[in-house]
Design a protein around this motif. Structure first.
Motif, mmCIF file in Angstrom:
data_model
loop_
_atom_site.group_PDB
_atom_site.id
_atom_site.type_symbol
_atom_site.label_atom_id
_atom_site.label_comp_id
_atom_site.label_asym_id
_atom_site.label_seq_id
_atom_site.Cartn_x
_atom_site.Cartn_y
_atom_site.Cartn_z
ATOM 1 N N LEU A 26 0.830 -1.207 0.000
ATOM 2 C CA LEU A 26 0.000 0.000 0.000
ATOM 3 C C LEU A 26 0.867 1.260 0.000
ATOM 4 O O LEU A 26 0.599 2.211 -0.735
ATOM 5 N N LEU A 27 1.940 1.252 0.789
ATOM 6 C CA LEU A 27 2.832 2.414 0.841
ATOM 7 C C LEU A 27 3.525 2.636 -0.504
ATOM 8 O O LEU A 27 3.707 3.779 -0.940
ATOM 9 N N LEU A 28 3.889 1.552 -1.172
ATOM 10 C CA LEU A 28 4.498 1.664 -2.499
ATOM 11 C C LEU A 28 3.499 2.278 -3.483
ATOM 12 O O LEU A 28 3.851 3.168 -4.265
ATOM 13 N N LEU A 29 2.252 1.837 -3.419
ATOM 14 C CA LEU A 29 1.210 2.392 -4.285
ATOM 15 C C LEU A 29 0.969 3.869 -3.958
ATOM 16 O O LEU A 29 0.796 4.691 -4.862
ATOM 17 N N GLU A 30 0.994 4.216 -2.664
ATOM 18 C CA GLU A 30 0.799 5.614 -2.272
ATOM 19 C C GLU A 30 1.951 6.480 -2.777
ATOM 20 O O GLU A 30 1.730 7.594 -3.256
ATOM 21 N N GLU A 31 3.172 5.963 -2.688
ATOM 22 C CA GLU A 31 4.316 6.730 -3.200
ATOM 23 C C GLU A 31 4.154 6.962 -4.708
ATOM 24 O O GLU A 31 4.382 8.071 -5.203
ATOM 25 N N LEU A 32 3.749 5.937 -5.431
ATOM 26 C CA LEU A 32 3.534 6.084 -6.879
ATOM 27 C C LEU A 32 2.440 7.108 -7.165
ATOM 28 O O LEU A 32 2.579 7.922 -8.076
ATOM 29 N N LEU B 186 -1.752 1.540 -12.348
ATOM 30 C CA LEU B 186 -2.890 1.311 -13.244
ATOM 31 C C LEU B 186 -4.212 1.724 -12.610
ATOM 32 O O LEU B 186 -5.171 2.021 -13.298
ATOM 33 N N ARG B 187 -4.267 1.700 -11.300
ATOM 34 C CA ARG B 187 -5.477 2.110 -10.579
ATOM 35 C C ARG B 187 -5.139 3.307 -9.720
ATOM 36 O O ARG B 187 -4.480 3.187 -8.698
ATOM 37 N N ARG B 188 -5.599 4.471 -10.149
ATOM 38 C CA ARG B 188 -5.303 5.701 -9.410
ATOM 39 C C ARG B 188 -6.240 5.820 -8.212
ATOM 40 O O ARG B 188 -7.368 5.345 -8.244
ATOM 41 N N PHE B 189 -5.768 6.453 -7.165
ATOM 42 C CA PHE B 189 -6.591 6.677 -5.973
ATOM 43 C C PHE B 189 -6.059 7.894 -5.230
ATOM 44 O O PHE B 189 -4.980 8.384 -5.522
ATOM 45 N N LYS B 190 -6.833 8.361 -4.277
ATOM 46 C CA LYS B 190 -6.414 9.519 -3.488
ATOM 47 C C LYS B 190 -5.684 9.044 -2.240
ATOM 48 O O LYS B 190 -6.079 8.067 -1.627
ATOM 49 N N THR B 191 -4.621 9.737 -1.873
ATOM 50 C CA THR B 191 -3.936 9.456 -0.618
ATOM 51 C C THR B 191 -3.877 10.753 0.171
ATOM 52 O O THR B 191 -3.690 11.821 -0.395
ATOM 53 N N SER B 192 -4.056 10.631 1.472
ATOM 54 C CA SER B 192 -4.042 11.830 2.321
ATOM 55 C C SER B 192 -2.662 12.053 2.937
ATOM 56 O O SER B 192 -2.464 13.000 3.681
ATOM 57 N N LYS B 193 -1.721 11.166 2.635
ATOM 58 C CA LYS B 193 -0.387 11.269 3.224
ATOM 59 C C LYS B 193 0.542 12.108 2.348
ATOM 60 O O LYS B 193 0.386 12.176 1.145
ATOM 61 N N SER B 194 1.543 12.690 3.009
ATOM 62 C CA SER B 194 2.618 13.356 2.272
ATOM 63 C C SER B 194 3.679 12.299 1.957
ATOM 64 O O SER B 194 3.672 11.212 2.529
ATOM 65 N N GLN B 195 4.619 12.656 1.067
ATOM 66 C CA GLN B 195 5.706 11.710 0.780
ATOM 67 C C GLN B 195 6.494 11.401 2.048
ATOM 68 O O GLN B 195 6.859 10.258 2.271
#
Length: 100
Positions: free
Chosen positions: A11-17, A67-76
């Motif tokens: 999940l963190l890898l996807l959020e970073e992307l 391939l699947r975009r989503f919103k993340t509320s975290k900063s890098q």
């Protein structure tokens, strides 16, 4: 019910992307580099392969695309800090013999 370290790191890898607008070179992904360094390239690669087979990312050469975009509320920084904590605790649990 808490997530496994593998699921959290995925999940963190996807959020970073996502924070990098959905695409990046593999060597620039800090979460991937942390996993490869601390947990071994085989561990990092297996996690990437699982994300590819489940349709979340595509890898073309040295580039990774979400391939699947989503919103993340975290900063890098939050993503990196959390990934570092998960990677280090996983590394320590691998190195430390189980307590009786």
């Amino acid at each position: 019910m808490s997530m496994s370290p593998e699921a959290r790191l995925a999940l963190l890898l996807l959020e970073e992307l996502e924070l990098r607008n959905g695409r990046a070179r593999l060597r620039y992904l800090k979460v991937y580099r942390m996993m490869a360094y601390w947990l071994g390239p085989g561990y990092a690669r297996a996690l990437l392969d699982r994300l590819v087979s489940s349709g979340y990312i595509a890898i073309k050469g040295d580039r990774v695309e979400l391939l699947r975009r989503f919103k993340t509320s975290k900063s890098q920084q939050q993503v990196y800090r959390e990934a570092r904590d998960v990677v280090i605790s996983t590394y320590l649990s691998i190195q430390r013999p189980p307590s009786k």
